[in-house]
Design a protein around this motif. Structure first.
Motif, PDB file in Angstrom:
ATOM      1  N   ALA A  99       0.834  -1.204   0.000  1.00  0.00           N
ATOM      2  CA  ALA A  99       0.000   0.000   0.000  1.00  0.00           C
ATOM      3  C   ALA A  99       0.870   1.255   0.000  1.00  0.00           C
ATOM      4  O   ALA A  99       1.813   1.373   0.779  1.00  0.00           O
ATOM      5  CB  ALA A  99      -0.911   0.001   1.232  1.00  0.00           C
ATOM      6  N   ALA A 100       0.541   2.167  -0.937  1.00  0.00           N
ATOM      7  CA  ALA A 100       1.280   3.433  -0.999  1.00  0.00           C
ATOM      8  C   ALA A 100       0.751   4.381   0.070  1.00  0.00           C
ATOM      9  O   ALA A 100      -0.402   4.298   0.493  1.00  0.00           O
ATOM     10  CB  ALA A 100       1.117   4.057  -2.375  1.00  0.00           C
ATOM     11  N   ALA A 101       1.613   5.272   0.495  1.00  0.00           N
ATOM     12  CA  ALA A 101       1.197   6.261   1.487  1.00  0.00           C
ATOM     13  C   ALA A 101       0.125   7.160   0.882  1.00  0.00           C
ATOM     14  O   ALA A 101       0.216   7.569  -0.270  1.00  0.00           O
ATOM     15  CB  ALA A 101       2.403   7.088   1.912  1.00  0.00           C
ATOM     16  N   THR A 102      -0.921   7.439   1.642  1.00  0.00           N
ATOM     17  CA  THR A 102      -2.012   8.284   1.151  1.00  0.00           C
ATOM     18  C   THR A 102      -1.828   9.714   1.632  1.00  0.00           C
ATOM     19  O   THR A 102      -1.243   9.964   2.685  1.00  0.00           O
ATOM     20  CB  THR A 102      -3.375   7.766   1.629  1.00  0.00           C
ATOM     21  OG1 THR A 102      -3.383   7.744   3.072  1.00  0.00           O
ATOM     22  CG2 THR A 102      -3.636   6.372   1.096  1.00  0.00           C
ATOM     23  N   THR A 103      -2.356  10.625   0.834  1.00  0.00           N
ATOM     24  CA  THR A 103      -2.323  12.047   1.166  1.00  0.00           C
ATOM     25  C   THR A 103      -3.747  12.536   1.343  1.00  0.00           C
ATOM     26  O   THR A 103      -4.592  12.337   0.465  1.00  0.00           O
ATOM     27  CB  THR A 103      -1.635  12.853   0.047  1.00  0.00           C
ATOM     28  OG1 THR A 103      -0.291  12.388  -0.101  1.00  0.00           O
ATOM     29  CG2 THR A 103      -1.631  14.336   0.365  1.00  0.00           C
ATOM     30  N   TYR A 129      -6.779   8.075  -8.589  1.00  0.00           N
ATOM     31  CA  TYR A 129      -5.631   8.449  -7.751  1.00  0.00           C
ATOM     32  C   TYR A 129      -5.841   7.892  -6.340  1.00  0.00           C
ATOM     33  O   TYR A 129      -6.196   8.626  -5.416  1.00  0.00           O
ATOM     34  CB  TYR A 129      -5.479   9.977  -7.714  1.00  0.00           C
ATOM     35  CG  TYR A 129      -5.357  10.597  -9.087  1.00  0.00           C
ATOM     36  CD1 TYR A 129      -4.154  10.566  -9.786  1.00  0.00           C
ATOM     37  CD2 TYR A 129      -6.454  11.196  -9.697  1.00  0.00           C
ATOM     38  CE1 TYR A 129      -4.035  11.122 -11.047  1.00  0.00           C
ATOM     39  CE2 TYR A 129      -6.351  11.756 -10.966  1.00  0.00           C
ATOM     40  CZ  TYR A 129      -5.143  11.716 -11.631  1.00  0.00           C
ATOM     41  OH  TYR A 129      -5.038  12.263 -12.890  1.00  0.00           O
ATOM     42  N   HIS A 131      -3.958   7.140  -4.049  1.00  0.00           N
ATOM     43  CA  HIS A 131      -3.100   7.651  -2.977  1.00  0.00           C
ATOM     44  C   HIS A 131      -3.599   8.999  -2.442  1.00  0.00           C
ATOM     45  O   HIS A 131      -3.031   9.533  -1.487  1.00  0.00           O
ATOM     46  CB  HIS A 131      -1.663   7.799  -3.478  1.00  0.00           C
ATOM     47  CG  HIS A 131      -1.483   8.882  -4.497  1.00  0.00           C
ATOM     48  ND1 HIS A 131      -1.938   8.765  -5.796  1.00  0.00           N
ATOM     49  CD2 HIS A 131      -0.903  10.108  -4.405  1.00  0.00           C
ATOM     50  CE1 HIS A 131      -1.641   9.868  -6.458  1.00  0.00           C
ATOM     51  NE2 HIS A 131      -1.021  10.690  -5.652  1.00  0.00           N
ATOM     52  N   ILE A 132      -4.660   9.547  -3.056  1.00  0.00           N
ATOM     53  CA  ILE A 132      -5.219  10.822  -2.592  1.00  0.00           C
ATOM     54  C   ILE A 132      -6.559  10.555  -1.925  1.00  0.00           C
ATOM     55  O   ILE A 132      -7.509  10.088  -2.564  1.00  0.00           O
ATOM     56  CB  ILE A 132      -5.390  11.822  -3.757  1.00  0.00           C
ATOM     57  CG1 ILE A 132      -4.053  12.062  -4.464  1.00  0.00           C
ATOM     58  CG2 ILE A 132      -5.956  13.144  -3.240  1.00  0.00           C
ATOM     59  CD1 ILE A 132      -4.154  12.988  -5.668  1.00  0.00           C
ATOM     60  N   ASP A 133      -6.649  10.836  -0.650  1.00  0.00           N
ATOM     61  CA  ASP A 133      -7.871  10.636   0.133  1.00  0.00           C
ATOM     62  C   ASP A 133      -8.576  11.983   0.261  1.00  0.00           C
ATOM     63  O   ASP A 133      -8.088  12.885   0.943  1.00  0.00           O
ATOM     64  CB  ASP A 133      -7.515  10.068   1.506  1.00  0.00           C
ATOM     65  CG  ASP A 133      -8.749   9.710   2.317  1.00  0.00           C
ATOM     66  OD1 ASP A 133      -9.832   9.605   1.722  1.00  0.00           O
ATOM     67  OD2 ASP A 133      -8.622   9.568   3.549  1.00  0.00           O
ATOM     68  N   GLU A 283      -0.594  16.943  -5.388  1.00  0.00           N
ATOM     69  CA  GLU A 283      -1.953  16.425  -5.248  1.00  0.00           C
ATOM     70  C   GLU A 283      -2.990  17.512  -5.514  1.00  0.00           C
ATOM     71  O   GLU A 283      -4.023  17.260  -6.151  1.00  0.00           O
ATOM     72  CB  GLU A 283      -2.155  15.837  -3.852  1.00  0.00           C
ATOM     73  CG  GLU A 283      -1.424  14.546  -3.589  1.00  0.00           C
ATOM     74  CD  GLU A 283       0.065  14.757  -3.302  1.00  0.00           C
ATOM     75  OE1 GLU A 283       0.810  13.762  -3.323  1.00  0.00           O
ATOM     76  OE2 GLU A 283       0.478  15.917  -3.050  1.00  0.00           O
TER      77      GLU A 283
END
Length: 321
Positions: A99-103, A129, A131-133, A283
């Protein structure tokens, strides 16, 4: 149905998985726009994929002559062949990636913009995307609310004066529900609005539209009044009066014919939507670029729907702003 296409070298040409997914989604949902939302793409991208597939197959897969998108006989047979292939691809095992780090991206918007433009589309953005929350925060429906310090603030006003990034160049037209129109004398030209209740708001004054329609009328002093565009549109849906509606915000109601434009006369609101960015991150840049594309596509679709409604129900006036 067995179809085999060859290029100039005699090699078999295979349809892409993306084209098959787009074709299957349009066939199942009956709409390029709904298929685009499901697949997190634009409607134009879906159309290109379907057009390319039709060129490859050498037959029209959909009948586009009516408002509904209907499979042709060839399209139905091709769908029968394509679905098992797609089901097998879905069943293939996947290999889980770390899992990639989310922003976290906080977005503020007024209620109507949040509901009509973002609510049904944000999941598509997050699918593109992951990884973008995105966290959507609704703010009061006023043009000058204080800064929230969110990464992106969606506001209405003068984008250039406020250092924002323009999102819309929307137009506004009077619209009413079929229920109200049945209870009023025929509205054949803009001057006939004297017989209709006009829904009022300081957020969308009638004066600019009156001027576009060559009516020397003051701002209405009677009729229902609200301080939220969404409430105005809801009141119009229930038959309480004629509302001045921004096309891109009433797309769904134009699509299902529950709000109808009355005349081919429009005005351009002075306060357009724009994005104010408070964080110069990648982002934020990605989100704003996606939002600009979304607004442009919604505006184009809404204008097409309005013109279709005017042609279907008749509009005798042909003035522009």
């Amino acid at each position: 149905m067995q179809i085999e296409q060859h290029n100039r070298r005699g090699c078999v040409r295979m349809p892409s998985t993306e084209a098959l997914r787009g074709f299957e989604a349009v066939a199942r949902l009956g709409s390029f726009e709904r298929a685009a939302r499901e697949l997190s793409l634009t409607a134009s991208a879906i159309r290109k994929r379907v057009n390319g597939l039709e060129e490859l197959v050498g037959a029209e897969l959909f009948d586009r002559r009516s408002n509904a998108i209907i499979l042709t006989e060839a399209g139905g047979k091709y769908l029968e062949s394509a679905r098992p292939i797609l089901n097998m691809l879905i069943a293939l095992p996947s290999f889980v990636q770390p899992a990639a780090a989310t922003t976290r991206l906080r977005i503020t918007a007024t209620p109507t913009f949040a509901r009509q433009m973002l609510a049904s589309s944000l999941q598509g953005f997050m699918n593109l995307y992951p990884h973008i929350d995105v966290e959507l925060i609704v703010v009061p429906p006023v043009f000058d609310y204080p800064s929230t310090n969110a990464e992106v603030e969606i506001r209405a006003g003068d984008a250039l004066a406020n250092g924002g990034i323009p999102l819309t160049q929307d137009v506004a037209m009077p619209m009413a529900s079929p229920v109200l129109l049945k209870s009023l004398p025929p509205l054949r030209c803009p001057a006939d609005l004297r017989h209709a209740p006009l829904i009022r708001t300081t957020l969308e004054p009638w004066q600019p539209w009156f001027q576009a329609a060559l009516l020397d009328w003051p701002e209405p002093q009677q009729g229902p009044k609200f301080q939220d565009l969404g409430l105005i549109y809801e009141a119009a849906l229930k038959g309480h009066g004629v509302a001045l509606c921004r096309l891109s915000l009433v797309r769904d109601w134009l699509m299902n014919d529950t709000l109808r434009p009355l005349f081919n006369v429009f005005s351009r609101p002075a306060n357009q939507y724009y994005a104010l960015t408070n964080t110069p991150s990648e982002e934020v840049r990605i989100f704003v670029q996606w939002l600009q594309s979304l607004c442009a596509e919604q505006a184009m679709l809404s204008q097409e729907l309005a013109q279709q409604a005017l042609a279907r129900h008749g509009a005798l006036d042909h003035l522009d702003a």
